[in-house]
Design a protein around this motif. Sequence first.
Motif, short mmCIF file in Angstrom:
data_model
loop_
_atom_site.label_atom_id
_atom_site.label_comp_id
_atom_site.label_asym_id
_atom_site.label_seq_id
_atom_site.Cartn_x
_atom_site.Cartn_y
_atom_site.Cartn_z
N GLU A 160 -7.07 3.53 -2.21
CA GLU A 160 -5.49 3.48 -2.62
C GLU A 160 -5.28 2.85 -3.92
OE1 GLU A 160 -2.15 0.11 -0.66
OE2 GLU A 160 -3.78 0.82 0.65
N MET A 161 -4.51 3.41 -4.60
CA MET A 161 -3.89 2.89 -5.83
C MET A 161 -2.56 2.27 -6.02
SD MET A 161 -5.66 5.58 -8.42
CE MET A 161 -7.71 5.83 -8.51
N GLY A 162 -2.16 0.94 -6.31
CA GLY A 162 -0.97 0.53 -6.44
C GLY A 162 -0.74 0.65 -8.08
N ALA A 163 0.69 0.45 -8.39
CA ALA A 163 1.10 0.27 -9.70
C ALA A 163 2.14 -0.46 -9.83
CB ALA A 163 1.42 1.61 -10.31
N ARG A 164 2.33 -1.27 -10.95
CA ARG A 164 3.32 -2.18 -11.28
C ARG A 164 4.03 -1.80 -12.46
NH1 ARG A 164 4.54 -6.40 -7.78
NH2 ARG A 164 2.83 -6.76 -6.30
N GLY A 165 3.75 -0.70 -13.27
CA GLY A 165 4.10 -0.39 -14.28
C GLY A 165 3.23 0.83 -14.98
N ILE A 166 3.70 1.56 -15.88
CA ILE A 166 3.31 2.88 -16.52
C ILE A 166 1.86 2.22 -17.28
CG2 ILE A 166 3.66 4.68 -18.24
CD1 ILE A 166 5.83 4.57 -16.13
N GLY A 167 1.03 3.22 -16.62
CA GLY A 167 -0.21 3.19 -17.41
C GLY A 167 -1.35 2.59 -16.25
N HIS A 168 -0.92 1.83 -15.28
CA HIS A 168 -1.63 1.08 -14.22
C HIS A 168 -2.48 2.28 -13.41
CE1 HIS A 168 0.50 -2.82 -14.00
NE2 HIS A 168 0.40 -2.52 -15.16
N ILE A 169 -1.98 3.35 -12.98
CA ILE A 169 -2.61 4.22 -12.19
C ILE A 169 -3.79 4.96 -13.17
CG2 ILE A 169 -2.62 6.56 -10.69
CD1 ILE A 169 -0.16 5.03 -9.47
N ARG A 170 -3.20 5.21 -14.36
CA ARG A 170 -4.08 5.93 -15.20
C ARG A 170 -5.42 5.23 -15.60
NH1 ARG A 170 -0.95 5.95 -19.40
NH2 ARG A 170 0.09 7.95 -18.52
N TYR A 171 -5.20 3.82 -15.57
CA TYR A 171 -6.39 3.11 -15.85
C TYR A 171 -7.35 3.17 -14.54
CZ TYR A 171 -9.04 -1.35 -15.97
OH TYR A 171 -10.26 -2.31 -15.86
#
Length: 471
Positions: A160-171
């Motif tokens: 599972e991948m969460g994100a709180r901003g642009i670039g988080h999931i890319r990382y």
Amino acid sequence: MIALSLAEIAEVVGGQTHDIPDPSVEVTAPVVRDSREVEPGSLFVAFVGERVDGHDFARQVVEAGAVAVLASRPVGVPAIVVDDVQRALGALARHVVRRLGATLVALTGSAGKTSTKDLIAQVLRRKAPTVFTPGSLNNEIGLPLTALSATEETRFLVLEMGARGIGHIRYLAELTPPRIGLVLNVGTAHIGEFGGREQIAQAKGELVESLPPAADGGVAVLNADDPLVRAMASRTKAKVVLFGEADEADVRAENVRLTDSGQPAFRLHTPSGASDVTMRLYGEHHVSNALAAAAVAHELGMSAEEIATALSEAGSLSRWRMEVTERPDGVTIVNDAYNANPESMRAALRALVAMGRGRRTWAVLGKMAELGDEALAEHDAVGRLAVRLNVGKLVAVGGREASWLQLGAYNEGSWGEESVHVSDAQAAIDLLRSELRPGDVVLVKASRSVGLEGVAQALLATGAEGEVAAR
């Protein structure tokens, strides 16, 4: 974890060994950040938090069997010292994933990630050994720790991948490159941090951009019923598989209905066949989650019949997510207090009403966090929806946001005793203890920071004679 020597780990993470008499010693047990989880053969990762410094536990974890500590400074026991512990943990996860023979499945979305991840894991592990994210550990620390728990026998790794901003999931996708990427939906969770749904879609779509081309096995599984997700097809070179209730979905549901107890049933259609599903979970929103899991499983070679059987037998693996427990006196408590956003609030309210047919229903609701400028409108809308769905009584718990919930209900026509605003969890517990009757159904839901799970736990402990039977 795949066995790695301390010398190899130091090389992978670019660290220096300190107080390690034999660098050939291998890490053979889980990599952990919690000293209480150390096993003989573990690697302990020392993070510096706001209240606790993991370095302070170095000697304790080595005495408990850890072979070394991954640290940012020497600690007087065997250690691999790096400049940035989080980056080093990610590099180690990337190295291990490359050595695995497993298929990596990653998923993201504004709502339903954890429930869907749990469904995917329960379906796939019928086919082969599967490792998956525990709970919601979906960030820069939790994700690599999950990846590092895989072994040579692991065939499917579900992250599972969460994100709180642009670039988080890319990382995150760079740390653990997926072959199959699933995007569930684009909603309003964390909209205050992102700035709008278009920005959320931009961030979630980083997952499909990270996938390999179709010729190399890349598969993007997208929600056909969400226009912002469906549009992500143009952002990937992977094969696109659509799921949903739309006619053009590759994996779709027909004849969707709810049982008398509020559990979804439907006819599952896949490119290779169809089969009937009756779920053990509660609420119609789980149909979309189940279709997403079915689309992933079908791409990995499972038949419609196998998938339908697995979905029909799957339960909830993560706590405080539509946990349904019936007290001996017939009161049913639905503990969905792990987190909340506008989409999940609406889904939970509809599930409550479906479960409470012919019974009195209570919605004990609190703040939905991180909504920014949309907070007033979204809390007001949830309060109004509770009235439109004819929920028996709304109990809004907390401060300003709770008052907006109650105000929305009032403005929608809840003028009598159908809604009430209380100051805190204890006030809600006192109210419910005095007014609950046998047969009532109580939903408890709010953002994690509110801590409303304590309301559900207190109600389960109240007036229970004999054992409480969980369903």
